[in-house]
Every structure is written in C-alpha cells, then in structure tokens.
Scaffold this motif. Structure first.
Motif, mmCIF file in Angstrom:
data_model
loop_
_atom_site.group_PDB
_atom_site.id
_atom_site.type_symbol
_atom_site.label_atom_id
_atom_site.label_comp_id
_atom_site.label_asym_id
_atom_site.label_seq_id
_atom_site.Cartn_x
_atom_site.Cartn_y
_atom_site.Cartn_z
ATOM 1 N N LEU A 262 -15.805 -5.281 2.810
ATOM 2 C CA LEU A 262 -15.286 -4.326 1.832
ATOM 3 C C LEU A 262 -13.769 -4.462 1.649
ATOM 4 N N GLY A 263 -13.076 -4.838 2.705
ATOM 5 C CA GLY A 263 -11.610 -4.897 2.690
ATOM 6 C C GLY A 263 -11.009 -5.626 1.498
ATOM 7 N N PRO A 264 -11.360 -6.888 1.290
ATOM 8 C CA PRO A 264 -10.764 -7.623 0.173
ATOM 9 C C PRO A 264 -11.133 -7.028 -1.189
ATOM 10 N N VAL A 265 -12.308 -6.416 -1.284
ATOM 11 C CA VAL A 265 -12.725 -5.787 -2.536
ATOM 12 C C VAL A 265 -11.833 -4.577 -2.811
ATOM 13 N N LEU A 266 -11.709 -3.752 -1.794
ATOM 14 C CA LEU A 266 -10.875 -2.567 -1.921
ATOM 15 C C LEU A 266 -9.415 -2.960 -2.117
ATOM 16 N N GLY A 267 -8.953 -3.899 -1.307
ATOM 17 C CA GLY A 267 -7.565 -4.335 -1.370
ATOM 18 C C GLY A 267 -7.225 -4.969 -2.707
ATOM 19 N N GLY A 268 -8.137 -5.796 -3.219
ATOM 20 C CA GLY A 268 -7.920 -6.438 -4.518
ATOM 21 C C GLY A 268 -7.787 -5.396 -5.611
ATOM 22 N N GLY A 269 -8.675 -4.395 -5.578
ATOM 23 C CA GLY A 269 -8.639 -3.344 -6.577
ATOM 24 C C GLY A 269 -7.373 -2.508 -6.472
ATOM 25 N N LEU A 270 -7.078 -2.064 -5.256
ATOM 26 C CA LEU A 270 -5.903 -1.214 -5.044
ATOM 27 C C LEU A 270 -4.619 -1.933 -5.430
ATOM 28 N N TYR A 271 -4.529 -3.186 -5.030
ATOM 29 C CA TYR A 271 -3.307 -3.931 -5.291
ATOM 30 C C TYR A 271 -3.078 -4.074 -6.795
ATOM 31 N N GLN A 272 -4.123 -4.440 -7.511
ATOM 32 C CA GLN A 272 -3.964 -4.641 -8.957
ATOM 33 C C GLN A 272 -3.684 -3.313 -9.668
ATOM 34 N N TRP A 273 -4.313 -2.270 -9.175
ATOM 35 C CA TRP A 273 -4.068 -0.949 -9.756
ATOM 36 C C TRP A 273 -2.600 -0.564 -9.553
ATOM 37 N N LEU A 274 -2.122 -0.803 -8.331
ATOM 38 C CA LEU A 274 -0.733 -0.502 -8.007
ATOM 39 C C LEU A 274 0.209 -1.334 -8.874
ATOM 40 N N ARG A 275 -0.133 -2.600 -9.012
ATOM 41 C CA ARG A 275 0.711 -3.511 -9.769
ATOM 42 C C ARG A 275 0.808 -3.065 -11.227
ATOM 43 N N LYS A 276 -0.327 -2.665 -11.774
ATOM 44 C CA LYS A 276 -0.368 -2.234 -13.161
ATOM 45 C C LYS A 276 0.480 -0.984 -13.351
ATOM 46 N N THR A 277 0.354 -0.074 -12.388
ATOM 47 C CA THR A 277 1.142 1.148 -12.437
ATOM 48 C C THR A 277 2.633 0.824 -12.390
#
Ligand SMILES: Nc1ncnc2c1ncn2[C@@H]1O[C@H](COP(=O)(O)OP(=O)(O)O)[C@@H](O)[C@H]1O
Ligand SMILES: [Mg+2]
Lengths: 323, 251
Positions: A262-277
């Motif tokens: 789950l880690g890379p899935v969650l991390g990938g999502g969170l990171y991109q969300w953060l980046r977009k923000t």
C-alpha cells in the motif's frame, strides 16, 4: 481466490478504482482526468520501483531509465512502424525488461551506494546514447502527427483510452506487487534486503532472484512510458531520462512506506496531490524540488519506515490489514 | 559412511594463512567438536566448507561429491546448513519468516505452506514458538542464537555447522541449548560444533579436532585430546586446566 480478498490487496485496488472514476463524477472531467492520470501513473511507477527498492533493498536511483527506454521503443514503433498503441506499449515493456536483464547482470553485483551510483551512471549514459541516435531523433526526439489519434476515434477518445489503460495497468502492478510480496519469491527478496549473504547461506539463489526483481520492476515503467509519451504526442531525451523524476518516485515510496504494497500507492497519490497543491501556490511554485528534498529528509529522519510502515509497527492487527 | 571429507584445505588471506593444510573425515551421525583459541581459523574453516570462501588449496567432499568453492546457496540445497557466530537475523522479518526462508530455500525447497509448518515445528523445537510473530530484530542475543538454529534446521540439513551457539548464553540457556543439540543428533543430523565452553563441547562431542594457527594439531576423543601435551601446551596454555576440565566433566 481467497488470496484476492485480503485487505492488503483490496485497499490499494479500491483506492485506485475510486480515484479512477472520479473524473466521471466531477464536473470538469478533462482536467480532473489529467490530474488523476498523473496520480495513478505515479502510484504504478512507485509500486514498480518498490519491487527492487523496497522488497529487495537495492536503491535504483536512475530507475526512470526504463520509463525512457520503453517510451522510446513504443513511440518509435507507433510513429515509424505504424503500430497500434497496445502492442507498442507491450514492446516498450519488453525492451525495458530485456535491457534491465542485461544491465542487471552487470550492476546487481554491486551493493549499497555503489549500485545506486551505477544506476545514475546508466541513466546518464542512456540519455547520451539516445541523443546521438539519429533514428530516435537525436536531441529533439520524435514527434507524433496529430492524425495518429484518428485511428482511435479522435484525440478525445485516445486520451480516455490511454487513461483507462493506465488505470488497468496500475491495478495490474498492484496485483503483481502484492503477489510478489506474499510469495516464496518475495520472501527470498526480503531475505536479500535484510542480509544478502545470510540469504545466500540459507539457499536463496541471490543472483537469479535479484535479476528477476530488477526485470519485474523495469517492465511496467517501460509500458507506462509508452502510454505517457503517446498521450504527450512527443518524446525527447530530457523528458524521457529526467533524473529528478526518479528521485521523486523514491520520495513517494519512502513517504508511503518502502517494502509495503500500500505504501507506494498511498505515497504516490499523496506526493502528487501535495505537488499539485504547491504548484498552484505562487510561493511554492518555484520551490517544489526543495519541498521534495525537505520532505525526504524529514521522512528519513523521523519516519524512515513511511506511513504504512509506521502503522504496521503499531500492532499485529494493523499488520494484517496493511500489507 | 563418510558424510564429509576435507583434504588438505588451506585458506590464505594475503600473507595470512588462516587455515593451513587441514585434513579430516566426518562420519554420518557424528558430533564433531572443533576447538581452538580465538583466531585459530575455526570460522574460516566453516566458511571453506559451506562455500563462503573458496579454499586456496585442497578439496571439500560432501557425500562423495566435490563441493569445493560451490556457491553457498548450492551447499544449502544439498543439505549443508549453518549458524553464524555473529548472529545474522533478518531484522525486519518476523521470527517465523526467518525460519521460513530456511525451509523454503533449503534442502527440501518447500512451498510457503509446508515451509510455514516446518518453521513452526522448528521454532517449537528450539523453544521459540511464542516469539514467532515478533520481528527478529527485537530478540535478545540468546533468542537470536536459537533463531539461527531454527533457521538452519528448517532447511532439513544432513550436516549442520554450529558456530559458537553457546557463546553469550547464561547457564540455564546453555543447558537448554545442549539439550536441543542432543535432540538434533537423535534425528540423524550430523553436526560439527565450534565451541569455547569446554565442558559443553567435551560432553557432547564424539570426537574433537583442535586448530591452532590454522593447523590441525590434535584429533581424537575428548579424553585423548585433553591429555594431548601439544593441545595443553598450545591451546589450553595452562596444563592444570585440562585436568580440571576433565574433573568437572566427571563430576
Ligand atoms: N575475510 C578475512 N580477511 C582477512 N583475514 C581474515 C578474514 N577472515 C578471517 N581472517 C583472519 O583469519 C584468522 C582466523 O579467523 P577465524 O576463522 O575467524 O578464527 P576463529 O573462528 O577460530 O576465532 C584470524 O587471524 C582472522 O583475522
Ligand atoms: Mg570464529
């Protein structure tokens, strides 16, 4: 079948599916589709890299090389040979896998920082090589004619087709990631990560296991590269072999939890969300790499096992839920 | 039947000869004690047997097959397992998973299901069953030694190399471990054990060999070896010590 209904697998898959259908539910579907594409692509890329980095403990720093190689192979097949995107994508994965296998024979003997450095060397060498190959367009790369999209019913349909292909691929990557982690092969990889010599003394055929892990972690970035550059309409060495994207994948993995499904899935999502923000904030716009660096530093210092690793360490119950 | 034959095995590290022209045989079912002062080359000899090092000279024959310099994983596959003097737990894996690695990749090449069963049995056997779900990194030294043992046993080896499994254990733990080793032998596993705790190695071994500066200086039953003047001189240093040890043993 029973293995399919484990929370460790269901949680990441359901998460991807929910994100995937979001554009259909939201008003502005084209722009939210683009956002979700980036998010889901990151999840798949981070999950792929996690097989060699998280399960096996080999930090492949320049892993984007397989995204670039695959992207070029597929893009070339589409523009020069007139192939359909789907076989071209498979070709991209195949070429990435073969190159990974060959490179693996050489560099997987190296350990620790030496391996990491070698993968950066490979990336830069490959970029230099492609810049000098005329049939791949040299430094300017290759471009796809707009009319190419006609074949798939127009640009709009092409974009949606690529989108759903990406979603399907991401789910496939998570399945592979989960089945590797819960298999005998995966147990061998994790033994290598913990102590390679001890693993070998216990009978793990380490050269073979590492090579397969490397090939497996390269094949999906190869396929994804084709989808990405097809959607882009052009490919050039700078985009195909950009080291800092590779580093971002590592940040994603570390954020969510290396060595977990789950880690890379969650991390990938969170990171991109953060980046977009951050991108939309005028202050942070220019500092996104700084933010990534600081984030990585904070994770390594305070939660080296990432979010999921941290949760798993809390209790046995959580260990059973999050794989 | 001979399970292991070493023929003139020598291992040099640059100018240092860690193992010097060592020759001996091992009968199936035997417990062979390997003793000698620190730095005598005992661990290096193990490393030459299971393939961590390729001997500079000489041959290692296991069950009639020349295994000199075979990769360690191949040694494991044909039934040669070992523990490490400096324990090497797979820290981020559970105790059960550690033992499962041994079972999965050892002589019987088990699938995960069988490996889990075997691993549980072996953890039970070495008295670690209640720790099965703990991360190996969280164990204390005594538990890590037992884990090394469970891992090696899970491979269902023919020959087990034990490198100082008693070191660092308290008296109760030593007694427990000695029991375990006896039980392993009863299951027909041949054992070579490196040990510093004299009374232990004397009471367990059928035969002893003594290394000093890499060379084999004595071989025989515990009685013979402890009365050997060269051993007393070179290894025990103190001539009275050997006598005392034997007394202790009889007591
Ligand atoms: N990998 C190595 N490189 C160089 N010297 C070594 C190596 N391994 C062991 N030695 C040396 O070989 C000698 C024997 O060491 P070792 O086999 O560990 O002794 P023992 O286990 O009997 O205490 C020592 O002098 C040690 O320093
Ligand atoms: Mg030693």
């Amino acid at each position: 079948m029973k293995r399919l209904f484990k929370p460790g697998l269901l949680i990441p898959v359901v998460l991807i599916i929910i994100l995937a259908i979001w554009p259909l539910l939201s008003g502005n579907s084209a722009s939210s589709r683009e956002a979700m594409f980036t998010l889901i692509m990151s999840m798949a890329l981070a999950s792929s890299l996690n097989i060699i980095l998280g399960y096996t403990g080999y930090v492949s720093f320049g892993h984007i090389v397989f995204f670039g190689i695959g992207g070029y192979a597929g893009f070339w097949a589409i523009t020069e040979l007139g192939w359909h995107i789907l076989p071209a994508a498979l070709l991209g994965g195949l070429v990435a896998a073969i190159i990974a296998w060959l490179l693996g024979l050489a560099v997987l003997r190296l350990r620790g920082a030496y391996f990491a450095l070698a993968t950066i060397g490979i990336l830069e060498a490959m970029k230099a090589l492609v810049i000098n190959l005329d049939f791949l367009g040299g430094p300017v790369g290759l471009e796809m004619h707009f009319s190419e999209y006609k074949r798939y019913g127009g640009p709009m349909q092409s974009l949606w087709m690529v989108y759903w292909s990406m979603v399907a691929l991401a789910i496939l990557v998570v399945l592979v990631s989960y089945f590797v982690k819960t298999s005998k092969f995966g147990l061998g990889l994790m033994a290598i990560r913990e102590d390679e010599d001890a693993a070998e003394v216990m009978g793990v055929i380490t050269p073979r296991a590492k090579t397969w892990a490397y090939v497996l972690s390269a094949v999906f970035p190869g396929i994804i590269g084709v989808l990405f550059f097809f959607k882009n309409g052009n490919i050039e060495p700078g985009d195909a072999f950009r080291l800092h994207f590779s580093i971002e994948w590592i940040v994603m993995i570390m954020l969510g939890g290396a060595g977990t499904v789950l880690g890379p899935v969650l991390g990938g999502g969170l990171y991109q969300w953060l980046r977009k923000t951050l991108l939309t904030s005028p202050f942070f716009k220019d500092y996104q790499l700084v933010v990534a660096g600081v984030l990585l530093l904070l994770i390594v210092l305070f939660v080296p096992t990432g979010i999921i690793g941290w949760l798993r360490a809390r209790s046995h119950k959580l260990r059973r839920i999050f794989e | 039947m001979k399970i292991l034959e070493l023929k003139n095995v020598t291992k040099r590290f640059g100018g240092l000869t860690a193992v010097n022209d060592v020759t001996f045989d091992l009968e199936e079912g035997e417990i062979l004690g390997l003793i000698g002062p620190n730095g005598a080359g005992k661990t290096t000899l193990f490393n030459c047997i299971n393939g961590v090092y390729k001997p500079t000279e000489g041959k290692v024959i296991f069950k009639g097959q020349d295994i000199t310099g075979l990769p360690t994983y191949k040694s494991a596959h044909i039934g040669l397992s070992r523990t490490h003097q400096i324990v090497r737990p797979l820290n981020e894996l559970t105790v059960l998973e550690n033992a499962m690695v041994g079972a999965c990749y050892g002589r019987e090449n088990m699938n995960l299901g069988d490996a889990r069963k075997t691993a549980r049995e072996m953890l039970e056997f070495v008295g670690m069953a209640e720790k099965a779900e703990a991360l190996a990194g969280t164990l204390n030294v005594a538990q890590k030694k037992r884990l090394e043992m469970a891992r090696a046993l899970s491979a269902r080896p023919y020959l087990l190399l034990l490198d100082e499994v008693l070191a660092g254990l308290n008296t109760a733990e030593v007694t427990h471990m000695l029991d375990t080793i006896r039980k392993i032998r009863e299951q027909g596993v041949t054992i070579i054990m490196i040990e510093h705790i004299m009374h232990a190695v004397m009471s367990l071994s059928d035969r002893l060999i003594v290394l000093n500066y890499g060379s084999l200086i004595a071989e025989g039953t515990p009685e013979e070896v402890s009365q050997n003047p060269e051993v007393i001189e070179a290894y025990l240093g103190d001539p009275d010590l050997a006598a005392r040890l034997l007394e202790e043993e009889k007591a």
